[in-house]
Design an enzyme around this catalytic site. Sequence first.
Site, short mmCIF file in Angstrom:
data_model
loop_
_atom_site.label_atom_id
_atom_site.label_comp_id
_atom_site.label_asym_id
_atom_site.label_seq_id
_atom_site.Cartn_x
_atom_site.Cartn_y
_atom_site.Cartn_z
N GLU A 1 0.52 -1.29 0.23
CA GLU A 1 -0.12 -0.10 0.42
C GLU A 1 0.73 1.28 0.19
OE1 GLU A 1 -0.20 -3.12 2.75
OE2 GLU A 1 -1.64 -3.36 1.46
N ASN B 1 5.52 -5.50 9.87
CA ASN B 1 6.05 -4.11 10.46
C ASN B 1 4.80 -3.28 10.18
OD1 ASN B 1 5.73 -5.81 7.56
ND2 ASN B 1 4.46 -3.05 7.25
#
Length: 269
Positions: free
Chosen positions: A190, A232
């Site tokens: 993204e 993450n």
Amino acid sequence: MTDLSDPTAAAHAAATTINSNAGIESHDIALVLGSGWGGAADLLGETVAEISAAEVPGFHAPAVEGHGATLRTVRIEASGKHALVLGSRTHYYEGKGVRAVAHGVRTAAAAGCSSLVLTNGCGGLNRNWAPGTPVLISDHLNLTGTSPIEGANFVDLTDLYSPRMRAIAKEIDPTLDEGVYAQFRGPHYETPAEVRMAGILGADLVGMSTTLEAIAARQAGLELMGISLVTNLAAGIQETPLSHAEVIEAGAAAAPRISRLLADIVAKL
């Protein structure tokens, strides 16, 4: 290869192959093990059967490093129930169509399962969730632009992620947080703007799997729990560029702890 033009027939053909290979009439619970979660199967109990995904109608070898290539039957030591471990997951971005994505879930239902655990590795929007943090999925945003449900079949998704199963998970680990998971199409990560958009819409987690499978699970009548591993911080929150190697590394580091957690949860379900 089975023609997926009839998803129900394809699922029953796959289920027949899996149950026959295991020498049992049915399975009880299914697990889809994403990045970092694979070790849970070994902790559940004895593997009584295993078959290559390529030998089961409608399944494909996984396209992603870190995902398994077999379907396993595990006898859960604590209960004697049989778990179907779906190591071969088809992601929507692979281009095989949404029926292929939902095939594993539908096969689990056809094989007799009444419940399903979906896992994944994902990006987190909450800075307090360091890489390696497991988060229960409380709800989701399907941002793929598609659905596994076809025709005029209006399926209610209220409480899609079972409150009962989440409560059991919190009995095992009261520190577990919950969050809303947003699925993007992928395979690109993204953009920071898309992550900000997802946050405005209410997402706490972003990834490329799970929601389409969850919708198919509800249609098939499966009780569902979802749990993510934050590998993450999402783009724009994490200061360094994202990479799949980072996902694999974070999953490997967290694997012993989260695998034990998941095995303990499944033993109570």
